[in-house]
Enzyme design. Structure first.
Site, mmCIF file in Angstrom:
data_model
loop_
_atom_site.group_PDB
_atom_site.id
_atom_site.type_symbol
_atom_site.label_atom_id
_atom_site.label_comp_id
_atom_site.label_asym_id
_atom_site.label_seq_id
_atom_site.Cartn_x
_atom_site.Cartn_y
_atom_site.Cartn_z
ATOM 1 N N ARG A 1 60.303 46.756 3.643
ATOM 2 C CA ARG A 1 60.477 47.936 2.870
ATOM 3 C C ARG A 1 59.484 49.074 2.982
ATOM 4 N NH1 ARG A 1 58.168 48.181 -3.125
ATOM 5 N NH2 ARG A 1 59.186 50.081 -3.786
ATOM 6 N N HIS B 1 58.014 56.854 -3.292
ATOM 7 C CA HIS B 1 57.159 55.753 -3.594
ATOM 8 C C HIS B 1 55.768 56.760 -4.066
ATOM 9 C CE1 HIS B 1 55.599 51.738 -3.261
ATOM 10 N NE2 HIS B 1 54.569 52.153 -3.636
ATOM 11 N N GLU C 1 58.286 52.300 -9.172
ATOM 12 C CA GLU C 1 57.584 52.325 -10.330
ATOM 13 C C GLU C 1 57.573 53.562 -11.144
ATOM 14 O OE1 GLU C 1 53.567 50.618 -9.113
ATOM 15 O OE2 GLU C 1 54.526 48.687 -8.624
ATOM 16 N N ASN D 1 58.454 44.723 -9.263
ATOM 17 C CA ASN D 1 57.058 44.479 -8.534
ATOM 18 C C ASN D 1 56.190 43.905 -9.643
ATOM 19 O OD1 ASN D 1 58.175 46.347 -6.771
ATOM 20 N ND2 ASN D 1 56.692 48.067 -7.106
ATOM 21 N N TYR E 1 53.002 41.205 -10.197
ATOM 22 C CA TYR E 1 51.713 40.686 -9.828
ATOM 23 C C TYR E 1 50.956 39.700 -10.816
ATOM 24 C CZ TYR E 1 52.064 44.534 -6.051
ATOM 25 O OH TYR E 1 52.008 45.138 -4.874
ATOM 26 N N GLU F 1 57.768 43.561 -4.745
ATOM 27 C CA GLU F 1 56.548 43.695 -4.363
ATOM 28 C C GLU F 1 55.789 42.500 -5.090
ATOM 29 O OE1 GLU F 1 53.924 46.980 -5.226
ATOM 30 O OE2 GLU F 1 55.250 48.576 -4.305
#
Ligand SMILES: *[C@@H]1O[C@H](CO)[C@@H](O)[C@H](O)[C@H]1NC(C)=O
Ligand SMILES: *[C@@H]1O[C@H](CO)[C@@H](O)[C@H](O)[C@H]1NC(C)=O
Ligand SMILES: *[C@@H]1O[C@H](CO)[C@@H](O)[C@H](O)[C@H]1NC(C)=O
Length: 520
Positions: A112, A157, A203, A340, A342, A416
Site C-alpha cells: 500500500r 494520504h 483518514e 487503520n 492501532y 494499517e
C-alpha cells in the site's frame, strides 16, 4: 539396497504414523501456527506493508513535482517536534527498487502506497499533468507487479497540492471536489489497467480534526480556545472540510464506476482512522457515549458514504453546524472499507453528567464524552512507547464486528496496524532490531482478526504499518514504525526481528495454501 518389500512396508508404516499425527495434533507444527488458524484466512488473502508519499518519498522538488501542503507546513519553524521535514524522508522515490526487494524478502503479496498529488498535478487542474511524475508511479507499479505484489494505491494520504490551499482554501471549498475527481480520473486512466485496489482518501477524519479543529496539521486552522492558530473556526470548519471530502470521495467513486470499473475490474474504497471505544462502565450513558464517539469520528464519514446521511447522534447535537447533502447521490459509495486500527480508549459520558474530575471532556464538536486510556488508574492495555497506543487486541475484534454489523458486512481490509518505538539519542541500532514488542503486537492483533473472520467478517487483507521507519508527521523522525530500521544518515535499511517474523508467518501461510488449497 534392502528388500523392496521391506521398503514398501516401511513406507506404509510411516504413512500411517504421519496420518495419525495429523489427525490427532491438528498439524500443530508442520506450519508452526496451526492449520485451523491459517484455514480461517480466506483464499487470496492479502498480506502487505504500507507507506505514504510524504512520509517515504523525499525528492520533494524532483522532476517537476509541485509543493504540497506538508512541504510548506514542515518548513515553518516549530511545527515538527525535531524540526525535521520530508524533503528526503527515506528517499523511497529513488530507492523504490531496493525497497521492493525488501518486500520480496518478507514475501508480502500487496504494497500500500500513496501517490503524491502534487507530483502528478503540481498546480491541480490549473496546470498540466507532470509526465515525469506519471512515469515514476508507472515504474513503481510495474516493478511491484513483476514481483507478484499487488499495488494498493491511495490517492491522497494527507498531502495535497499547496496550489489548492492558496487558490481556494483546500478542503474548505467545494471546488476541491472538481480537482479531486480530475486527479482521480488521471490516475485511473494511467494506472487502472494494473491497479485493482484504490483508496480515495486516507483518514479523512484525522485530516478534518487535525487540520481544522486542533490546527495541529496543515492548514493549521482553529479557534483560539482549541489551539494556537492564526485563524479558523473549530466549531464549523471541520464539518465543512469533511463534507467536501465525502463529496470528493463520492465524485471519484462515481467516475470510477461509470467510466473505468467495468473494464478495469478494480475495487475502490476509503481508509478511515478507526479507534475502538470501550464504555468505561455498564451504564446506559457510558454505552451511548462510546457509540457517540464512533459516530463523531468514524460514522461521520462512513454513514454518508454508505447511507447518504450523517449519523443521528451528530445531527441531534450539531444541528445546523452540520452541512446538508443537496442531492441523494450517495449510497453504497464504496467497494471496501479500509481500517487503520492501532488502539482502544475508554469513553465516559459528558452529555448527561460532568466528568471534570477525570479529565477534560471533548467538546460539542466531538460529541461530549471523556476519552481516557485508564479506568481507576489502570490502563486499558499495555502502554507502549507511543503515547496514543495501548495494546488491546480485542479492540480489533470489536471494531471489525462493529463495522461488519453497521455496514452489512461490506468487504474490509486492515489498511494499517502496527507499533512505534521512540528514538532515543543514546540507543543503539540493536535496541531497535530486537523489536519483540512489535512482533507480540502483530501476533496478538492478527489473532484477534482471525477470531472475527471466523465469526463471518468479510476481511480480505492485513497491511502492516510500516515497511520502513519513516517521517512520522508531527513526531518527525523520533518515532519508528518500520519492520525495517532506517539509518537516517546513510539511509541504510536493516530488517528488524519483526521483518523476519512476518516473513516466517507469511511463508507458513503460503505453505499451508500450497498443501491444502492447491487444487483449484
Ligand atoms: C512457522 O513454522 C515454523 C516451522 O513449523 C515454526 O517454527 C514457526 O514458529 C512458524 N512461524 C510463524 C511466525 O508462524
Ligand atoms: C489453533 O489456533 C487456534 C486459533 O489461533 C486456537 O484457538 C487453537 O487453540 C489452536 N490449536 C492448537 C492445537 O494449538
Ligand atoms: C503560538 O504560536 C506563536 C506563533 O507561531 C508562538 O510564538 C507561540 O509560542 C505559540 N504558543 C503556544 C502556546 O504554543
Amino acid at each position: 539396497m534392502g528388500n523392496p518389500f521391506n521398503l514398501f512396508l516401511l513406507t506404509v508404516v510411516m504413512t500411517c504414523i504421519w496420518i495419525t499425527e495429523v489427525a490427532s495434533d491438528e498439524i500443530t507444527n508442520i506450519f508452526g501456527t496451526n492449520d485451523s488458524f491459517f484455514s480461517s484466512f480466506p483464499r487470496n488473502f492479502l498480506f502487505g506493508t504500507a507507506s505514504s508519499s510524504y512520509q517515504f518519498e523525499g525528492a520533494y522538488l524532483a522532476d517537476g513535482k509541485g509543493l504540497s501542503n506538508w512541504d510548506i507546513f514542515t518548513h515553518e519553524a516549530g511545527n515538527i517536534v525535531d524540526g525535521s521535514n520530508g524533503d528526503v524522508a527515506v528517499d523511497h522515490y529513488h530507492l523504490y527498487l531496493k525497497d521492493i526487494e525488501l518486500m520480496e524478502y518478507i514475501g508480502t503479496n500487496t504494497y500500500r502506497f500513496s501517490i503524491s498529488w502534487a507530483r502528478i498535478l503540481p498546480k491541480g487542474r490549473f496546470g498540466s499533468v507532470n509526465i515525469a511524475g506519471i512515469k515514476h508511479y508507472d515504474k513503481l507499479i510495474n516493478a511491484l507487479i513483476g514481483k507478484g505484489i499487488q499495488p494498493f494505491v491511495t490517492l491522497t494520504h494527507y498531502d495535497i497540492p499547496q496550489e489548492l490551499e492558496d487558490r481556494y482554501g483546500g478542503w474548505l471549498s467545494p471546488q476541491i471536489q472538481k480537482d479531486f475527481a480530475y486527479y482521480a480520473s488521471i490516475c485511473f486512466k494511467y494506472y487502472g489497467d494494473r491497479v485493482k485496489y484504490w483508496v480515495t482518501l486516507n483518514e479523512p477524519n484525522v485530516v478534518a480534526i487535525r487540520g481544522y479543529r486542533s490546527g495541529l496539521y496543515p492548514p493549521a486552522r482553529c479557534s483560539a480556545s482549541f489551539g494556537n492558530c492564526s485563524s479558523g473556526d473549530s466549531e464549523r470548519e471541520p464539518f465543512i472540510a469533511a463534507h467536501n471530502m465525502i463529496l470528493s470521495h463520492s465524485a471519484a467513486v462515481n467516475l470510477y464506476r461509470a467510466k473505468y470499473q467495468g473494464e478495469q475490474k478494480g475495487n475502490i474504497g476509503i481508509a478511515i482512522n478507526a479507534v475502538w471505544y470501550e464504555p468505561i462502565s455498564n451504564s446506559l450513558q457510558d454505552k451511548q457515549a462510546a457509540q457517540r464517539a464512533q459516530s463523531f469520528y468514524m460514522n461521520w464519514f462512513l454513514d454518508p458514504i454508505m447511507f447518504g446521511k450523517y449519523p443521528e447522534e451528530m445531527k441531534n447535537i450539531l444541528g445546523s453546524l452540520l452541512p446538508e447533502f443537496s442531492s441523494n447521490h450517495l449510497q453504497n459509495g464504496l467497494d471496501f472499507i479500509g481500517i487503520n486500527h492501532y488502539t482502544t480508549f475508554y469513553a465516559k459520558d459528558c452529555l448527561h453528567s460532568t466528568c471534570v474530575q477525570q479529565g477534560p471532556c471533548v467538546s460539542k464538536t466531538e460529541g461530549y464524552y471523556l476519552r481516557t486510556p485508564t479506568k481507576n488508574n489502570i490502563p486499558i492495555g499495555e502502554p507502549t512507547a507511543v503515547d496514543w497506543i495501548y495494546v488491546y487486541p480485542k479492540g480489533m475484534e470489536m471494531m471489525v464486528t462493529y463495522l461488519m454489523n453497521r455496514y452489512n458486512n461490506t468487504p474490509m481490509f486492515i489498511t494499517e496496524n502496527g507499533l512505534g518505538e521512540m528514538h532515543q539519542p543514546d540507543s543503539s541500532i540493536n535496541a531497535f532490531l530486537n523489536d519483540d514488542s512489535r512482533v507480540e503486537y502483530m501476533k496478538s492483533y492478527l489473532d484477534a482478526l482471525i477470531s472475527v473472520i471466523r465469526k463471518g467478517a468479510d476481511v480480505r487483507g492485513y497491511i502492516a504499518w510500516s515497511l520502513l521507519d519513516n517521517f512520522e508527521w508531527l513526531s518527525g523522525y523520533t518515532t519508528r514504525f518500520g519492520l525495517y530500521h532506517v539509518d537516517y544518515t546513510t539511509l541504510k535499511r536493516t530488517p528488524k526481528s519483526s521483518a523476519h517474523w512476518y516473513k516466517q508467518f507469511i511463508l507458513n501461510f503460503t505453505r499451508f495454501e500450497a498443501v491444502y488449497r492447491s487444487t483449484s
